[in-house]
Design a protein around this motif. Structure first.
Motif, PDB file in Angstrom:
ATOM      1  N   PRO A  67       0.796  -1.228   0.000  1.00 34.92           N
ATOM      2  CA  PRO A  67       0.000   0.000   0.000  1.00 34.92           C
ATOM      3  C   PRO A  67       0.836   1.290   0.000  1.00 34.92           C
ATOM      4  N   TRP A  68       2.128   1.186   0.259  1.00 42.42           N
ATOM      5  CA  TRP A  68       2.944   2.402   0.353  1.00 42.42           C
ATOM      6  C   TRP A  68       3.998   2.539  -0.726  1.00 42.42           C
ATOM      7  N   ASN A  69       4.376   1.442  -1.355  1.00 46.21           N
ATOM      8  CA  ASN A  69       5.440   1.504  -2.359  1.00 46.21           C
ATOM      9  C   ASN A  69       5.100   0.664  -3.584  1.00 46.21           C
ATOM     10  N   VAL A  70       5.448   1.223  -4.745  1.00 45.20           N
ATOM     11  CA  VAL A  70       5.362   0.452  -5.973  1.00 45.20           C
ATOM     12  C   VAL A  70       6.653   0.702  -6.726  1.00 45.20           C
ATOM     13  N   ALA A  71       7.419  -0.330  -6.970  1.00 40.10           N
ATOM     14  CA  ALA A  71       8.682  -0.148  -7.697  1.00 40.10           C
ATOM     15  C   ALA A  71       9.055  -1.415  -8.432  1.00 40.10           C
ATOM     16  N   THR A  72       9.567  -1.248  -9.644  1.00 45.68           N
ATOM     17  CA  THR A  72      10.069  -2.378 -10.416  1.00 45.68           C
ATOM     18  C   THR A  72      11.250  -1.886 -11.230  1.00 45.68           C
ATOM     19  N   ASN A  73      12.076  -2.809 -11.682  1.00 49.00           N
ATOM     20  CA  ASN A  73      13.201  -2.411 -12.534  1.00 49.00           C
ATOM     21  C   ASN A  73      12.809  -2.384 -14.002  1.00 49.00           C
ATOM     22  N   SER A  74      11.651  -2.924 -14.324  1.00 55.19           N
ATOM     23  CA  SER A  74      11.283  -3.044 -15.728  1.00 55.19           C
ATOM     24  C   SER A  74      10.579  -1.793 -16.246  1.00 55.19           C
ATOM     25  N   ALA A  75      11.033  -1.315 -17.409  1.00 54.66           N
ATOM     26  CA  ALA A  75      10.411  -0.129 -18.009  1.00 54.66           C
ATOM     27  C   ALA A  75       8.972  -0.408 -18.438  1.00 54.66           C
ATOM     28  N   LYS A  76       8.632  -1.680 -18.593  1.00 57.03           N
ATOM     29  CA  LYS A  76       7.259  -2.026 -18.959  1.00 57.03           C
ATOM     30  C   LYS A  76       6.329  -1.931 -17.756  1.00 57.03           C
ATOM     31  N   GLY A  77       6.911  -1.777 -16.584  1.00 54.22           N
ATOM     32  CA  GLY A  77       6.098  -1.719 -15.376  1.00 54.22           C
ATOM     33  C   GLY A  77       6.096  -3.060 -14.668  1.00 54.22           C
ATOM     34  N   VAL A  78       5.263  -3.115 -13.627  1.00 52.37           N
ATOM     35  CA  VAL A  78       5.165  -4.309 -12.800  1.00 52.37           C
ATOM     36  C   VAL A  78       4.715  -5.506 -13.651  1.00 52.37           C
ATOM     37  N   ASP A  79       5.238  -6.673 -13.340  1.00 54.79           N
ATOM     38  CA  ASP A  79       4.803  -7.884 -14.040  1.00 54.79           C
ATOM     39  C   ASP A  79       3.495  -8.359 -13.384  1.00 54.79           C
ATOM     40  N   TYR A  80       2.391  -7.988 -14.008  1.00 58.02           N
ATOM     41  CA  TYR A  80       1.094  -8.217 -13.367  1.00 58.02           C
ATOM     42  C   TYR A  80       0.676  -9.687 -13.362  1.00 58.02           C
ATOM     43  N   ASP A  81       1.136 -10.451 -14.366  1.00 58.45           N
ATOM     44  CA  ASP A  81       0.781 -11.870 -14.354  1.00 58.45           C
ATOM     45  C   ASP A  81       1.429 -12.566 -13.161  1.00 58.45           C
ATOM     46  N   GLN A 121       7.671   9.785 -15.716  1.00 51.85           N
ATOM     47  CA  GLN A 121       9.061   9.394 -15.995  1.00 51.85           C
ATOM     48  C   GLN A 121       9.215   7.924 -16.381  1.00 51.85           C
ATOM     49  N   GLY A 122       8.161   7.131 -16.244  1.00 58.87           N
ATOM     50  CA  GLY A 122       8.274   5.736 -16.648  1.00 58.87           C
ATOM     51  C   GLY A 122       7.528   4.824 -15.712  1.00 58.87           C
ATOM     52  N   ALA A 123       7.233   3.628 -16.212  1.00 64.66           N
ATOM     53  CA  ALA A 123       6.366   2.704 -15.489  1.00 64.66           C
ATOM     54  C   ALA A 123       7.074   1.983 -14.342  1.00 64.66           C
ATOM     55  N   GLN A 124       8.327   2.367 -14.054  1.00 64.57           N
ATOM     56  CA  GLN A 124       9.018   1.738 -12.909  1.00 64.57           C
ATOM     57  C   GLN A 124       8.319   2.056 -11.591  1.00 64.57           C
ATOM     58  N   THR A 125       7.577   3.168 -11.599  1.00 63.91           N
ATOM     59  CA  THR A 125       6.786   3.449 -10.403  1.00 63.91           C
ATOM     60  C   THR A 125       5.473   4.118 -10.802  1.00 63.91           C
ATOM     61  N   LYS A 126       4.590   4.307  -9.792  1.00 69.16           N
ATOM     62  CA  LYS A 126       3.296   4.897 -10.128  1.00 69.16           C
ATOM     63  C   LYS A 126       3.344   6.410  -9.957  1.00 69.16           C
ATOM     64  N   MET A 127       2.339   7.056 -10.475  1.00 67.91           N
ATOM     65  CA  MET A 127       2.233   8.493 -10.332  1.00 67.91           C
ATOM     66  C   MET A 127       2.100   8.834  -8.851  1.00 67.91           C
ATOM     67  N   SER A 128       2.814   9.870  -8.434  1.00 71.11           N
ATOM     68  CA  SER A 128       2.758  10.220  -7.019  1.00 71.11           C
ATOM     69  C   SER A 128       2.478  11.702  -6.862  1.00 71.11           C
ATOM     70  N   ALA A 129       1.485  12.016  -6.018  1.00 76.22           N
ATOM     71  CA  ALA A 129       1.080  13.416  -5.866  1.00 76.22           C
ATOM     72  C   ALA A 129       2.187  14.245  -5.214  1.00 76.22           C
ATOM     73  N   SER A 130       3.105  13.580  -4.507  1.00 78.92           N
ATOM     74  CA  SER A 130       4.137  14.362  -3.819  1.00 78.92           C
ATOM     75  C   SER A 130       5.279  14.754  -4.754  1.00 78.92           C
ATOM     76  N   ASP A 131       5.275  14.239  -5.988  1.00 76.12           N
ATOM     77  CA  ASP A 131       6.286  14.657  -6.951  1.00 76.12           C
ATOM     78  C   ASP A 131       5.575  15.324  -8.120  1.00 76.12           C
ATOM     79  N   ALA A 132       5.596  16.678  -8.118  1.00 71.66           N
ATOM     80  CA  ALA A 132       4.805  17.444  -9.086  1.00 71.66           C
ATOM     81  C   ALA A 132       5.144  17.077 -10.523  1.00 71.66           C
ATOM     82  N   ASN A 133       6.417  16.783 -10.786  1.00 72.87           N
ATOM     83  CA  ASN A 133       6.799  16.482 -12.164  1.00 72.87           C
ATOM     84  C   ASN A 133       6.415  15.077 -12.607  1.00 72.87           C
TER      85      ASN A 133
END
Ligand code: TRP
Length: 475
Positions: free
Chosen positions: A92-106, A349-361
């Motif tokens: 619930p507090w962190n989302v991070a992956t090394n893959s530019a495609k984002g989290v491996d949802y399968d 900046q990329g799917a390695q993480t989710k959009m975060s309101a605390s980072d305006a850019n």
């Protein structure tokens, strides 16, 4: 305790082992009853003991006949997936992956033990609701579920259900990613014609962030306006702030206490990664997020009924709360809530993480002007295109890692147009600048329209939505 589902003994899951153990226990008993050869009985007992050790290693629990492994035990090391370079973090507090495609949802489906939203389920939703499935379903944005077939079976037999979703009001600034569950929930409310409760966890944000209680309550009301602007029907929707509603509803608080009694500190440590130095408010908070999953928490809506099935649309990072909820439900005599999980909305900046309101850019805010949207997309949206026009024309871009393309899958409704963009971008016919322009032109009118609708949400309307009352529904 180690991660359990896939890394179990020989790939066995806790549930596989549980079933083997139950069968082996039966076998030992029948051998004994039949007075079988001692060597044979001993061998069966040896195997039983080995299975018990394996089971404990995988589930973290002792085997007890008649007590299957609990869902909350299935993923215990705080959503850490895989190992080494492939590790995705989803909690619930962190989302991070090394893959530019984002989290491996399968992979996430396997680890969390949920089910894939496959074509069959999408077709069924279409059949039961009589509506074309929302593009979030058609495109795998709501990609995972728990017990959706059960909800649809019951609905076909005229048994209604209700929707529950929520938002943690951590700031005034909501971004487009925050709208995803609400846009989808609104669609569900419309096609199934059912009541909806929306929890604003101002208490949660007070406990987790450096904010005052007053800030959190103010943000709750401000966020409620953005939520109402999504078009919810006031006659079918109850929005509540925990700080307000908890104290005024004995029924709600009774459920919180029931849940608290049935979850140990050990369990929440396993599920949420709490430590000895976390404040006790955090440790008991999961019970508060669980309580709206039970219909008798809202007597004004459900007239005391405790058996109305709940469906929770949410982003997958909220699943730990509801694994815990589903684990507790049968033990306190309530139905387990069903779930529909969405992927994350990627950061610019990329799917390695989710959009975060605390980072305006990293975010497109619901308050951004058309010009700000244009600048942010042009400047920050990670591109899957090639470095030079020549190279791009020759080799084409990669839509799978291109943030502008990903955003279009969320916001461009026309399937054919989107597919054409994908092909043209992949072939090199469409340049990054042109793709960004399409995204900008898609987002600007959506955000402007949202701002218009929000402007028309009065304090009086907020009050109406947030007043405990009966809804237009006969249960
Ligand atoms: N914890 C969620 C957040 O921080 C808010 C929330 C409460 C929620 N209940 C929910 C989200 C139910 C989805 C479904 O945003």
């Amino acid at each position: 305790m180690t991660d359990s589902q896939g890394d179990g003994v020989g790939g066995a899951t806790a549930m596989d082992l549980y079933e083997k153990l139950t069968a082996q226990g039966d076998k030992v008993r029948s051998l004994k009853t039949a007075k079988a050869d001692k060597a044979e009985v001993d061998a069966a007992i040896q195997l039983l003991l080995k299975l018990k050790v394996d089971y404990k290693g995988v589930s973290g629990q002792d085997y007890k006949a008649g007590c299957p492994p609990s869902e909350s035990a299935v993923v215990s090391n705080n959503g850490q997936l895989g190992n080494g370079a492939e590790e995705d973090t989803v909690d619930p507090w962190n989302v991070a992956t090394n893959s530019a495609k984002g989290v491996d949802y399968d992979k996430l489906i396997v680890r969390f033990g949920s089910s894939k939203v496959d074509q069959e389920l999408v077709d069924r939703i279409e059949k039961v609701s009589g509506q074309k499935p929302h593009h979030f379903l058609r495109r795998g944005i709501f990609f995972s579920h728990r017990d959706m077939h059960q909800v649809l079976d019951a609905y076909e037999k005229q048994k209604a259900f209700y929707l529950y979703t929520g938002r943690g009001p951590s700031s005034q600034a909501m971004h487009v990613g925050h709208l995803i569950p609400f846009i989808f929930t609104k669609w569900l409310q419309d096609v199934f014609d059912i009541p909806l409760v929306i929890q604003l966890t101002d208490d949660e944000k007070y406990l987790w962030k450096d904010l005052t209680l007053e800030d959190c309550q103010r943000f709750a009301v401000e966020n409620a306006k953005d939520i109402i602007a999504c078009g919810f029907d006031v006659n079918k929707t109850f929005i509540f702030s925990d700080l307000d509603y908890m104290g005024s509803s004995p029924e709600f608080y009774r459920n919180v206490v029931k849940i608290q009694k049935h979850v140990t500190f050990n369990q929440v440590k396993g599920i949420f990664g709490f430590t000895d130095s976390d404040c006790i408010g955090k440790i008991s908070f999961p019970a508060i997020q669980a309580a709206p999953s039970f219909s008798n928490s809202f007597p004004q809506i459900f007239k005391g009924r405790k058996d109305v099935q709940c469906l929770i649309p949410c982003a997958i990072d909220q699943d730990p709360y509801f694994r815990m909820t589903r684990d507790v439900a049968p033990r306190i005599g309530y139905p387990k809530p069903a779930l529909l999980h969405s992927t994350f909305f990627p950061a610019l900046q990329g799917a390695q993480t989710k959009m975060s309101a605390s980072d305006a850019n990293s975010s497109i805010f619901l308050t951004d002007t058309p010009k700000q949207i244009k600048n942010k997309v042009n400047k920050h949206a990670f591109s899957g295109g090639k470095d030079t026009v020549e190279e791009h024309r020759q080799h084409g871009g990669n839509p799978d890692i291109d943030v502008s393309f990903m955003y279009l899958t969320f916001f461009m409704e026309d399937d054919e147009k989107l597919e054409k963009i994908r092909q043209d971008y992949s072939s090199g016919a469409l340049l990054t600048g042109e793709l960004k322009k399409m995204l900008i032109e898609t987002l600007q009118p959506i955000i402007t329209a949202h701002q218009e609708k929000r402007k028309n949400v009065t304090d009086e309307m907020v009050k109406q939505f947030m007043t405990p009352r009966s809804l237009d529904f006969n249960f």
